[in-house]
Write an enzyme that holds these catalytic residues in place. Structure first.
Site, PDB file in Angstrom:
ATOM      1  N   LYS A  38     -58.120 -21.692 -30.593  1.00 51.55           N
ATOM      2  CA  LYS A  38     -58.071 -21.050 -31.704  1.00 51.55           C
ATOM      3  C   LYS A  38     -58.604 -22.399 -32.874  1.00 51.55           C
ATOM      4  O   LYS A  38     -59.667 -21.749 -33.399  1.00 51.55           O
ATOM      5  CB  LYS A  38     -56.772 -20.415 -32.712  1.00 51.55           C
ATOM      6  CG  LYS A  38     -56.430 -19.180 -32.138  1.00 51.55           C
ATOM      7  CD  LYS A  38     -56.680 -18.606 -30.680  1.00 51.55           C
ATOM      8  CE  LYS A  38     -56.740 -17.700 -30.164  1.00 51.55           C
ATOM      9  NZ  LYS A  38     -55.304 -16.894 -29.924  1.00 51.55           N
ATOM     10  N   ASP A  85     -44.969 -21.221 -31.522  1.00 47.65           N
ATOM     11  CA  ASP A  85     -46.200 -21.097 -31.050  1.00 47.65           C
ATOM     12  C   ASP A  85     -47.262 -21.107 -31.979  1.00 47.65           C
ATOM     13  O   ASP A  85     -47.639 -19.828 -32.855  1.00 47.65           O
ATOM     14  CB  ASP A  85     -46.183 -19.553 -29.926  1.00 47.65           C
ATOM     15  CG  ASP A  85     -47.813 -18.790 -29.967  1.00 47.65           C
ATOM     16  OD1 ASP A  85     -48.538 -19.810 -30.152  1.00 47.65           O
ATOM     17  OD2 ASP A  85     -48.168 -17.683 -29.303  1.00 47.65           O
ATOM     18  N   TRP A 137     -47.668 -11.539 -29.604  1.00 49.84           N
ATOM     19  CA  TRP A 137     -47.853 -12.748 -29.292  1.00 49.84           C
ATOM     20  C   TRP A 137     -46.263 -12.893 -29.443  1.00 49.84           C
ATOM     21  O   TRP A 137     -45.699 -13.220 -28.121  1.00 49.84           O
ATOM     22  CB  TRP A 137     -48.430 -13.482 -29.782  1.00 49.84           C
ATOM     23  CG  TRP A 137     -50.266 -13.618 -29.597  1.00 49.84           C
ATOM     24  CD1 TRP A 137     -51.051 -13.472 -30.801  1.00 49.84           C
ATOM     25  CD2 TRP A 137     -51.135 -13.347 -28.772  1.00 49.84           C
ATOM     26  NE1 TRP A 137     -52.177 -12.828 -30.503  1.00 49.84           N
ATOM     27  CE2 TRP A 137     -52.487 -13.097 -28.806  1.00 49.84           C
ATOM     28  CE3 TRP A 137     -50.498 -13.296 -27.194  1.00 49.84           C
ATOM     29  CZ2 TRP A 137     -53.725 -12.950 -28.141  1.00 49.84           C
ATOM     30  CZ3 TRP A 137     -52.015 -13.147 -26.239  1.00 49.84           C
ATOM     31  CH2 TRP A 137     -53.140 -12.918 -27.109  1.00 49.84           C
TER      32      TRP A 137
HETATM   33  C1  LIG Z   1     -54.808 -16.095 -28.757  1.00 52.07           C
HETATM   34  C2  LIG Z   1     -52.839 -16.729 -28.967  1.00 52.07           C
HETATM   35  C3  LIG Z   1     -52.496 -16.641 -27.375  1.00 52.07           C
HETATM   36  C4  LIG Z   1     -52.615 -16.552 -26.426  1.00 52.07           C
HETATM   37  O1  LIG Z   1     -53.214 -17.706 -25.594  1.00 52.07           O
HETATM   38  P1  LIG Z   1     -53.750 -17.712 -24.315  1.00 52.07           P
HETATM   39  O2  LIG Z   1     -54.461 -19.344 -24.438  1.00 52.07           O
HETATM   40  O3  LIG Z   1     -54.889 -17.251 -24.309  1.00 52.07           O
HETATM   41  O4  LIG Z   1     -52.728 -17.720 -23.325  1.00 52.07           O
HETATM   42  C5  LIG Z   1     -50.818 -16.722 -27.345  1.00 52.07           C
HETATM   43  N1  LIG Z   1     -50.649 -17.189 -29.162  1.00 52.07           N
HETATM   44  C6  LIG Z   1     -51.236 -16.762 -30.457  1.00 52.07           C
HETATM   45  C7  LIG Z   1     -50.442 -16.685 -31.035  1.00 52.07           C
HETATM   46  C8  LIG Z   1     -51.864 -16.314 -30.022  1.00 52.07           C
HETATM   47  O5  LIG Z   1     -53.191 -16.830 -31.318  1.00 52.07           O
END
Ligand SMILES: *Cc1c(COP(=O)(O)O)cnc(C)c1O
Length: 362
Positions: free
Chosen positions: A197, A173, A104
């Site tokens: 998540k 993030d 990511w």
């Molecule tokens: C799942 C995830 C993403 C991607 O998320 P989307 O909503 O599919 O764009 C980005 N960063 C992390 C840490 C993730 O676990």
């Protein structure tokens, strides 16, 4: 196929608290005596106004946010944030620091690169297949922001503590660990999280942004790609992801009222993860893939003695009502995602299964 709810260890979309799902179910046809489903109500109605404000207020209470912070609800997942962050905060002469701790982070860096924005990757754990979190990072003095991925969903590592960035705001993030633990918000200028998540259904992204970040943002951008569009319109410049916001509100209510707040939530998460890691550490059959001090409390990645056994393990677990244990397609192995909604009962069931699988497949 099953008529029962399973123990769900999926990485995302992931398990939600049962109480939340039940509340959605019971009010689905007639929300709050409106005579309408939450999916049929106008986002300009007082019904929805209450929901979106309640969700933002709960987020502020849980994270102890002061008035400098705005809670926004957006679309495009965490992935759109990868692009929006450099777009909004870097002009031609600015630069940002990025720490690369996995898939990511790599994607976030790629989006800065595509836009030709200056950035430095000041630390990376790619040399050891992203199995650890870099320490003693030297950050640039003049960076606009430092970008971190707090929890690496795929590799199973996590910043257990956030580094000192010399006052440069951290843009983080937190897709896979938001509201899983207490945070010292002084360090953060912006936090974002795709909902699927730890928060709710996919399609909604929560962004928490500090006023000084808004003040320095580039205004010369399309409306839907500017943070100020969302902050000035209470996230309702256009139709927001109403069902997602509603579910997030219920999940945050569950953390506040059922789990007893973020301190308690964190304690519970530590207990769950410790139990599973202790078991894996005590076994010579299973092994973890992340370095000990970098292990994630949310995604426990582990291996069995062979790929064949891993396949059999995942299939046999699925049969026993333990789902989602296959590792990410890019890394293989096994992974148990144990977000907020994962229960101790589920962890115990998983450990019991792992014990008996080991005995039968030595
Ligand atoms: C799942 C995830 C993403 C991607 O998320 P989307 O909503 O599919 O764009 C980005 N960063 C992390 C840490 C993730 O676990």
């Amino acid at each position: 196929m099953t008529d029962q709810r399973i123990f769900n260890f999926n990485a995302g979309p992931a398990a939600l608290p049962l109480q939340v799902l039940e509340e959605i179910q019971s009010s689905f046809l007639n929300f709050n005596h409106s005579g309408m489903s939450i999916t049929e109500i106008s986002h300009r109605s007082s019904y929805f106004d209450k929901i979106i404000n309640d969700a933002a207020d709960r987020a502020k209470r849980l994270l102890k946010l002061d008035d400098r912070f705005h809670v926004l609800f957006m679309q495009g997942g965490a992935s759109l944030q990868f692009a929006m962050i450099p777009m909004n905060f870097l002009s031609d002469s600015d630069s940002a620091d990025y720490v690369n701790t996995g898939t990511w982070s790599t994607k976030a860096i790629k989006e800065a690169k595509i836009q030709n924005k200056f950035h430095s990757v000041v630390a990376s754990s790619e040399d050891k297949d992203f199995s650890y979190i870099p320490k003693d990072i030297e950050f640039s003095k003049n960076a606009r922001y430092v970008h971190l991925t707090s929890n690496n969903t795929i590799k199973g590592t996590q910043f257990r503590e956030f580094p000192d960035t010399n006052g440069v705001p951290i843009v983080c993030d937190m897709s896979s660990d938001i509201f899983s633990r207490c945070l010292d918000m002084e360090k953060f200028g912006l936090i974002y999280a795709g909902a699927q998540k730890n928060l709710g259904p996919s399609g909604t992204c929560m962004v928490i942004i500090r006023q000084d970040m808004l003040d320095m943002a580039n205004e010369n951008l399309p409306s839907m790609l500017k943070y100020s569009t969302y902050s000035s319109k209470n996230s309702m410049y256009n139709t927001p992801p109403c069902f997602g916001v509603y579910t997030i509100d219920l999940v945050l209510k569950w953390i506040e009222e059922e789990m007893g707040g973020l301190e308690k939530m964190e304690e519970y998460n530590i207990k769950k993860a410790d139990l599973l890691y202790d078991f894996i550490d005590s076994s010579s059959y299973y092994s973890t893939t992340a370095e000990q001090y970098s292990r994630s409390l949310m995604n426990v990645t582990f291996r069995l003695p062979s790929g064949e056994l891993e396949q059999k393990f995942v299939a046999s677990a699925t049969e026993k009502g333990l789902g989602g244990l296959k590792g990410h397609r890019s890394v293989g192995g096994c992974r148990a995602s144990i977000y907020n909604a994962a229960t101790m009962e589920g962890i115990n069931a998983l450990i019991q299964f792992m014990e008996s699988f080991e005995k039968e497949n030595k």
